[in-house]
Scaffold this active site. Structure first.
Site, mmCIF file in Angstrom:
data_model
loop_
_atom_site.group_PDB
_atom_site.id
_atom_site.type_symbol
_atom_site.label_atom_id
_atom_site.label_comp_id
_atom_site.label_asym_id
_atom_site.label_seq_id
_atom_site.Cartn_x
_atom_site.Cartn_y
_atom_site.Cartn_z
ATOM 1 N N CYS A 243 0.803 -1.228 0.000
ATOM 2 C CA CYS A 243 0.000 0.000 0.000
ATOM 3 C C CYS A 243 0.837 1.279 0.000
ATOM 4 O O CYS A 243 0.408 2.299 -0.550
ATOM 5 C CB CYS A 243 -0.929 0.037 1.221
ATOM 6 S SG CYS A 243 -1.647 -1.557 1.662
ATOM 7 N N CYS A 246 1.600 3.722 -3.120
ATOM 8 C CA CYS A 246 0.616 4.704 -3.614
ATOM 9 C C CYS A 246 0.150 5.656 -2.513
ATOM 10 O O CYS A 246 -0.164 6.811 -2.786
ATOM 11 C CB CYS A 246 -0.604 3.980 -4.180
ATOM 12 S SG CYS A 246 -0.232 3.140 -5.723
ATOM 13 N N HIS A 247 0.040 5.170 -1.283
ATOM 14 C CA HIS A 247 -0.571 5.998 -0.232
ATOM 15 C C HIS A 247 0.446 6.640 0.711
ATOM 16 O O HIS A 247 0.067 7.484 1.521
ATOM 17 C CB HIS A 247 -1.566 5.164 0.585
ATOM 18 C CG HIS A 247 -2.712 4.642 -0.235
ATOM 19 N ND1 HIS A 247 -3.774 5.431 -0.606
ATOM 20 C CD2 HIS A 247 -2.940 3.434 -0.790
ATOM 21 C CE1 HIS A 247 -4.623 4.716 -1.327
ATOM 22 N NE2 HIS A 247 -4.133 3.500 -1.456
ATOM 23 N N MET A 284 -7.261 1.980 -7.830
ATOM 24 C CA MET A 284 -6.854 1.034 -6.779
ATOM 25 C C MET A 284 -7.101 -0.399 -7.262
ATOM 26 O O MET A 284 -8.201 -0.730 -7.703
ATOM 27 C CB MET A 284 -7.702 1.326 -5.537
ATOM 28 C CG MET A 284 -7.687 0.230 -4.536
ATOM 29 S SD MET A 284 -6.971 0.757 -2.992
ATOM 30 C CE MET A 284 -7.298 -0.702 -2.012
ATOM 31 N N HIS A 522 5.151 12.463 -9.723
ATOM 32 C CA HIS A 522 5.315 11.006 -9.855
ATOM 33 C C HIS A 522 6.300 10.684 -10.975
ATOM 34 O O HIS A 522 7.484 10.756 -10.785
ATOM 35 C CB HIS A 522 3.938 10.369 -10.077
ATOM 36 C CG HIS A 522 3.949 8.887 -9.996
ATOM 37 N ND1 HIS A 522 4.160 8.215 -8.824
ATOM 38 C CD2 HIS A 522 3.812 7.935 -10.956
ATOM 39 C CE1 HIS A 522 4.141 6.902 -9.055
ATOM 40 N NE2 HIS A 522 3.936 6.711 -10.344
ATOM 41 N N HIS A 564 -0.483 9.738 -15.927
ATOM 42 C CA HIS A 564 0.557 8.733 -15.662
ATOM 43 C C HIS A 564 1.237 8.424 -16.997
ATOM 44 O O HIS A 564 0.815 7.530 -17.723
ATOM 45 C CB HIS A 564 -0.082 7.480 -15.054
ATOM 46 C CG HIS A 564 0.909 6.568 -14.400
ATOM 47 N ND1 HIS A 564 1.726 5.725 -15.110
ATOM 48 C CD2 HIS A 564 1.223 6.364 -13.093
ATOM 49 C CE1 HIS A 564 2.491 5.046 -14.257
ATOM 50 N NE2 HIS A 564 2.198 5.414 -13.030
HETATM 51 FE FE1 DHE Z 1 6.096 2.222 -11.199
HETATM 52 C C1 DHE Z 1 8.103 4.001 -13.367
HETATM 53 C C2 DHE Z 1 6.516 4.608 -8.856
HETATM 54 C C3 DHE Z 1 3.618 0.806 -9.342
HETATM 55 C C4 DHE Z 1 5.970 -0.357 -13.359
HETATM 56 N N1 DHE Z 1 7.063 4.011 -11.148
HETATM 57 C C5 DHE Z 1 7.853 4.551 -12.152
HETATM 58 C C6 DHE Z 1 8.434 5.763 -11.661
HETATM 59 C C7 DHE Z 1 7.983 5.933 -10.383
HETATM 60 C C8 DHE Z 1 7.134 4.826 -10.070
HETATM 61 C C9 DHE Z 1 8.322 7.055 -9.442
HETATM 62 C C10 DHE Z 1 9.365 6.680 -12.437
HETATM 63 C C11 DHE Z 1 10.786 6.200 -12.271
HETATM 64 C C12 DHE Z 1 11.775 7.028 -13.054
HETATM 65 O O1 DHE Z 1 11.505 7.339 -14.219
HETATM 66 O O2 DHE Z 1 12.825 7.346 -12.503
HETATM 67 N N2 DHE Z 1 5.197 2.636 -9.422
HETATM 68 C C13 DHE Z 1 5.532 3.653 -8.626
HETATM 69 C C14 DHE Z 1 4.706 3.654 -7.442
HETATM 70 O O3 DHE Z 1 4.810 4.414 -6.449
HETATM 71 C C15 DHE Z 1 3.630 2.690 -7.666
HETATM 72 C C16 DHE Z 1 2.380 3.483 -8.056
HETATM 73 C C17 DHE Z 1 3.190 1.858 -6.468
HETATM 74 C C18 DHE Z 1 4.253 1.016 -5.848
HETATM 75 O O4 DHE Z 1 4.024 0.498 -4.761
HETATM 76 O O5 DHE Z 1 5.330 0.849 -6.405
HETATM 77 C C19 DHE Z 1 4.177 1.950 -8.872
HETATM 78 N N3 DHE Z 1 4.988 0.516 -11.312
HETATM 79 C C20 DHE Z 1 4.049 0.122 -10.464
HETATM 80 C C21 DHE Z 1 3.483 -1.126 -10.829
HETATM 81 O O6 DHE Z 1 2.587 -1.767 -10.190
HETATM 82 C C22 DHE Z 1 4.089 -1.524 -12.117
HETATM 83 C C23 DHE Z 1 3.045 -1.516 -13.220
HETATM 84 C C24 DHE Z 1 4.709 -2.907 -12.070
HETATM 85 C C25 DHE Z 1 5.571 -3.099 -10.890
HETATM 86 O O7 DHE Z 1 6.640 -2.540 -10.847
HETATM 87 O O8 DHE Z 1 5.185 -3.775 -9.970
HETATM 88 C C26 DHE Z 1 5.103 -0.407 -12.300
HETATM 89 N N4 DHE Z 1 6.874 1.888 -13.027
HETATM 90 C C27 DHE Z 1 6.754 0.729 -13.715
HETATM 91 C C28 DHE Z 1 7.549 0.809 -14.927
HETATM 92 C C29 DHE Z 1 8.148 2.067 -14.944
HETATM 93 C C30 DHE Z 1 7.711 2.727 -13.733
HETATM 94 C C31 DHE Z 1 7.635 -0.291 -15.979
HETATM 95 C C32 DHE Z 1 9.106 2.635 -15.977
HETATM 96 C C33 DHE Z 1 8.376 3.158 -17.170
HETATM 97 C C34 DHE Z 1 9.348 3.597 -18.234
HETATM 98 O O9 DHE Z 1 9.103 3.312 -19.413
HETATM 99 O O10 DHE Z 1 10.371 4.221 -17.877
#
Ligand code: DHE
Length: 723
Positions: A243, A246-247, A284, A522, A564
Site C-alpha cells: 500500500c 501509492c498511499h 486502486m 510522480h 501517468h
Molecule cells: Fe512504477 C516508473 C513509482 C507501481 C511499473 N514508477 C515509475 C516511476 C515511479 C514509479 C516514481 C518513475 C521512475 C523514473 O523514471 O525514474 N510505481 C511507482 C509507485 O509508487 C507505484 C504506483 C506503487 C508502488 O508500490 O510501487 C508503482 N509501477 C508500479 C506497478 O505496479 C508496475 C506496473 C509494475 C511493478 O513494478 O510492480 C510499475 N513503473 C513501472 C515501470 C516504470 C515505472 C515499468 C518505468 C516506465 C518507463 O518506461 O520508464
C-alpha cells in the site's frame, strides 16, 4: 413422406404452435435462422439482428439474456413494438429508454418476436434475504455507498428504494456497466468521482441486497479486529509492501488518496475492506478478488489503518556502506564485449515477483541470462554507455549488471533505502558511467554511488517543506532523469511538489536548485530536445513543465484524472509539430500537448488533442521515432485490461484497440533499438510473458512465456532516452 399424424405425434407442441400461428418471418429473421413470433405481436418488420444487439446491450439487465423474466419476472418474448413504446412511456424504470427511435424499438420487437417460447431459466424466485443482503452490502458496497452513515464517493442508498423501482436497483447492482453506458442512471452521474464498476455479484446477491436496502436502517459500523503485537508487525510489513507505494508510508496519499488514521476511521472497517477487496475505478487494484490479499489480511489492514502509523526506520551512511558488495572488481571485467550479439539491442525484462531480471537478445529473442536482483524489482535504467543495467528493487537494493560479460552477470550491489523506485546514471560528457543516483521512497534521501562499483559516495537528505510551506512527515523521491547537457540529475520530490536539480560535478552531490511545481509528483521524461522535463503531478491532474536549462517552472497543464505517462512519448504531429503526451489512470484519455516552444510557440504547452480511450486505467504511453504509432496500455481498466490502443501519428486519432495479453494484464511497451518491434508484457503469475509485435503492422511476431513480467527496457533506447 411422413404423414400429418406422424408429425403431430413427433414435433414438439411449441413448434406446431409456431408453424400454425406465427406471422410470416422477416427476411432477416429467416436469414438468421430464427423461427418464432409471439403472443404479443411480433416485430413489425424490424431487423432482429440489430434488435438483438440492442436487447443484449441493455434490456437483458432487467429482462434476462433470454427475455424470460430475470428481475421483471415475466417473459417479454414476442412483445410487439407498440407495447415496448408504451412501457417506456408508462414505467418509470424504463423512462430512460425514451431516446430509442421507433426503428430501434421495431428492431428489438423483431428480435423478441423471433425468440422461441421455451422455459424461462432466468426468471428468479424469492425476494431476497435481508440478513444475507446486509452481509453482502458490507462486503461489496460500503467502499462507495453510505447507508445513512458518513458520505462515501457514491450516493447514500438510505432511501434508494423510494427513488428507484426494485428491478432497476437489482439490475443496476449486477449490470452497472451496461446500465450506465445506456444512460439508465439519468442525470447527475457526472457529479461522482467515478462510476460503479461490475463487482461480479449474482442475481440472487442483488435480490438480497435489495431486501436489505428496503429495510432502510442506518448501518452500524463493524468494529475493527484487535491486532496482537505480532499481527501488527506483520500488517505493517504488508502495508509497506502493498500500500505504501501509492498511499505513502505515513498514509498521507500521493498516487492514491490520503488514508491517514482519521480518514480511515471515517471510511470504516467495512468500507476499507470493500475497497481492498474490489479496488476502485480510480486506479486502486482489486487486491481481494485478485487473490493478492486474503480476507484475514484485509481485516487486519482495515484495523491497522485506523491506528496511528508507526515510526519508520532511518538508513544512515554506515548501514549503506555495510550493505555494499563489489562482486566483480573493475579490473576483472572484460575490456571489450565478450559477445557477438548486438548488446545495445538487449532487453532487460523485469520478473517482478521472482525478484529477477531476464536479459534477452532483441534481434533473436533468445534469453541470454537471468539474474537475481531484489524484492518486487521495479525498473531498470542503463548506464550512459549502455554497458551496465542498474536494477532497482522496492527494498532499496540497487543491482548492477554487466552486459559485456559473455553471459551478463551481477557485478555489484548496494542498498541505500528501505523503499525505492528510481535510479539513474550520469550522462553528461566526461561523466559517462561515472556516477549513479538512487532516489528513496523511504527514508527521505538520495544516495550517490560510484557508477562502476556502486561504492556509496554521498547520502543527502531531502527538504521536508512543501511548496505550500507545510512541514511534511514524508517526501519521496519519484522519477529521476539525467541531463545530456549538464552534469545534473533532475529529481522529483513527490509530496513536496519540488523538482530538484542535483549537481554531480560538485563535491557532496548537492541539491543546487529546487523548483516549486505541483503536488504530488510522480513519473515523467524529457521532451524531444531534452531541455524540458515533463512530469505528472498526479494528485493535481496536471503535467508540470520544467525548463531545466533555466531552472524554472514553465507552466502546468491541466490534463485529466491522475496523469501517468511513464517517461511519456515525443513525436511530430502533422498539425501541431512536436508534441508530448500522457495517459491517465483516472480518465479514459490521452492528452497530447504542444512541446515545441521554438518551432510552434502558439501550441506550446497547451493541450492540442484529447484522444478518448475505451476506458480509464492506463499506466504507460510509448513511441519510437521509426514507429507510425503511439501505443497506450489499459492495465488498470475495469472493463478490459488485456488491450492496448494505437494512436496513428498521421491522424492524431485512435486507429485500433486490440487485445494483446491473454493470461493477465497488458502493461508497458518498449521498442527495440531500430523501432521495428515492440515488446509488451502479459502480466500474470502463470501463463503470461512478453509479447513481441511488429511495430508497423502490430501483428504478433512471437510470445515468450515468463512469470510476472512488468517493465522491459531496451539498452539503446534507455541509455539514449528514446521514447
Ligand atoms: Fe512504477 C516508473 C513509482 C507501481 C511499473 N514508477 C515509475 C516511476 C515511479 C514509479 C516514481 C518513475 C521512475 C523514473 O523514471 O525514474 N510505481 C511507482 C509507485 O509508487 C507505484 C504506483 C506503487 C508502488 O508500490 O510501487 C508503482 N509501477 C508500479 C506497478 O505496479 C508496475 C506496473 C509494475 C511493478 O513494478 O510492480 C510499475 N513503473 C513501472 C515501470 C516504470 C515505472 C515499468 C518505468 C516506465 C518507463 O518506461 O520508464
Amino acid at each position: 413422406m411422413p404423414t400429418i399424424k406422424y408429425l403431430l405425434r413427433n414435433i414438439p407442441a411449441y413448434l406446431i404452435a409456431v408453424l400454425l400461428f406465427a406471422p410470416p418471418m422477416t427476411g432477416n429473421a429467416r436469414a438468421a435462422g430464427w423461427g418464432g413470433g409471439g403472443s404479443w405481436g411480433g416485430g413489425g418488420g424490424g431487423d432482429p439482428v440489430a434488435g438483438k444487439a440492442l436487447y443484449q446491450g441493455i434490456c437483458f439487465a432487467c429482462h434476462g439474456t433470454d427475455a424470460g423474466g430475470r428481475f421483471v419476472r415475466k417473459s417479454i418474448r414476442g412483445v410487439g413494438a407498440g407495447r415496448i413504446s408504451r412501457m417506456i412511456q408508462m414505467r418509470p424504470a424504463m423512462n430512460f429508454l425514451s431516446y430509442l427511435t421507433s426503428t430501434q424499438i421495431s428492431n428489438i420487437a423483431a428480435y423478441l418476436g423471433a425468440l422461441p417460447e421455451t422455459s424461462n431459466p432466468e426468471r428468479l424466485s424469492g425476494w431476497g434475504d435481508a440478513v444475507n443482503g446486509e452481509a453482502s452490502f458490507r462486503k461489496n458496497c460500503t467502499g462507495c455507498h453510505a447507508m445513512g452513515t458518513s458520505p462515501r464517493p457514491g450516493p447514500d442508498l438510505m432511501n434508494v428504494v423510494d427513488r428507484r423501482a426494485n428491478e432497476w436497483i437489482q439490475a443496476f447492482t449486477v449490470e452497472p456497466n451496461a446500465m450506465i453506458s445506456h444512460a439508465a442512471f439519468g442525470s447527475g452521474l457526472e457529479s461522482y468521482p467515478y462510476w460503479m464498476p461490475d463487482v461480479n455479484l449474482s442475481d440472487y446477491d442483488a435480490l438480497d441486497i435489495w431486501a436489505y436496502l428496503a429495510l432502510k436502517q442506518v448501518r452500524v459500523e463493524t468494529p475493527s479486529v484487535t491486532l496482537t503485537a505480532a499481527e501488527f508487525a506483520d500488517t505493517r510489513n504488508l502495508y509497506f509492501n502493498r500500500c505504501a507505494g501509492c498511499h505513502g508510508l505515513y498514509r498521507t496519499g500521493a498516487t492514491g488518496p490520503d488514508i491517514g488514521e482519521a480518514r480511515a476511521r471515517e471510511i470504516g472497517t467495512d468500507g476499507l475492506g470493500a475497497m481492498m477487496r474490489h479496488g476502485t475505478p480510480g486506479g486502486m487494484p482489486n487486491f481481494g478478488t485478485a487473490g493478492i490479499l486474503t480476507e484475514d489480511q484485509i481485516a487486519r489492514l482495515a484495523a491497522y489503518l485506523q491506528l496511528p502509523p508507526p515510526e519508520a526506520p532511518s538508513m544512515p551512511m554506515a548501514d549503506i556502506q555495510a550493505s555494499w558488495q563489489l562482486l566483480v572488481p573493475v579490473a576483472n571485467r572484460p575490456a571489450t564485449p565478450q559477445t557477438s550479439r548486438d548488446w545495445e539491442n538487449y532487453f532487460g525484462v523485469v520478473l517482478r515477483d521472482d525478484g529477477k531480471v531476464a536479459i534477452f537478445d532483441g534481434d533473436t529473442h533468445e534469453e541470454v541470462a537471468r539474474v537475481d536482483v531484489g524484492f518486487a524489482v521495479h525498473i531498470l535504467r542503463s548506464s550512459s554507455s549502455g554497458r551496465y543495467f542498474y536494477a532497482i528493487g522496492r527494498d532499496g537494493w540497487v543491482t548492477m549488471i554487466d552486459l559485456w560479460a559473455g553471459t551478463p552477470n551481477v557485478v555489484a550491489r548496494v542498498k541505500g533505502c528501505h523503499d525505492a523506485r528510481s535510479v539513474d546514471g550520469s550522462k553528461f560528457t566526461g561523466y559517462e558511467d561515472k556516477y549513479l543516483i538512487e532516489g528513496c521512497y523511504w527514508p527521505p534521501q538520495y544516495v550517490v554511488y560510484d557508477g562502476l562499483t556502486l561504492e556509496p559516495l554521498s547520502r543527502v537528505d531531502i527538504p521536508m517543506t512543501s511548496i505550500t510551506g507545510d512541514i511534511l512527515p514524508e517526501v519521496r523521491v519519484a522519477a529521476i532523469v539525467a541531463s545530456p547537457f549538464e552534469p545534473v540529475w533532475v529529481v522529483n520530490q513527490k509530496e513536496s511538489g519540488y523538482v530538484g536539480i542535483v549537481d554531480y560535478s560538485q563535491p557532496g552531490f548537492p541539491l543546487v536548485s529546487n523548483i516549486a511545481t505541483e503536488r504530488f509528483l510522480h513519473d515523467g521524461g524529457w521532451d524531444h530536445t531534452k531541455r524540458y522535463f515533463m512530469t505528472a503531478a498526479n494528485a493535481s491532474n496536471k503535467m508540470a513543465i520544467v525548463d531545466v536549462a533555466n531552472r524554472s517552472l514553465v507552466t502546468s497543464i491541466e490534463t485529466g484524472g491522475v496523469p501517468h505517462p511513464g517517461r511519456g512519448a515525443n513525436w511530430q504531429d502533422p498539425v501541431y509539430g512536436w508534441v508530448n503526451a500522457t495517459a491517465h489512470i483516472g480518465s479514459p484519455l490521452v492528452a497530447v500537448y504542444g512541446a515545441d516552444p521554438a518551432g510552434n510557440p502558439e501550441n506550446a504547452w497547451k493541450v492540442v488533442r484529447n484522444i478518448t480511450l475505451p476506458a480509464a486505467g492506463s499506466l504507460f504511453i510509448k513511441t519510437h521515432p521509426n514507429s507510425p504509432w503511439v501505443l497506450v496500455d489499459m492495465t488498470l481498466s475495469s472493463t478490459n485490461d488485456k488491450q492496448i490502443c494505437a494512436v496513428a501519428k498521421a491522424t492524431g486519432a485512435i486507429d485500433r484497440c486490440f487485445d494483446v495479453a491473454s493470461a493477465g494484464k497488458a502493461v508497458h511497451m518498449e521498442f527495440n533499438k531500430a523501432g521495428t518491434e515492440v515488446w509488451i508484457s502479459d502480466w500474470a503469475n502463470t501463463g503470461g510473458g512478453e509479447i513481441i509485435l511488429d511495430a508497423k503492422t502490430l501483428n504478433v511476431i512471437t510470445r515468450i512465456p515468463l512469470p510476472a513480467t512488468t517493465g522491459k527496457f531496451n539498452v539503446y533506447n534507455t541509455s539514449h532516452d528514446v521514447y
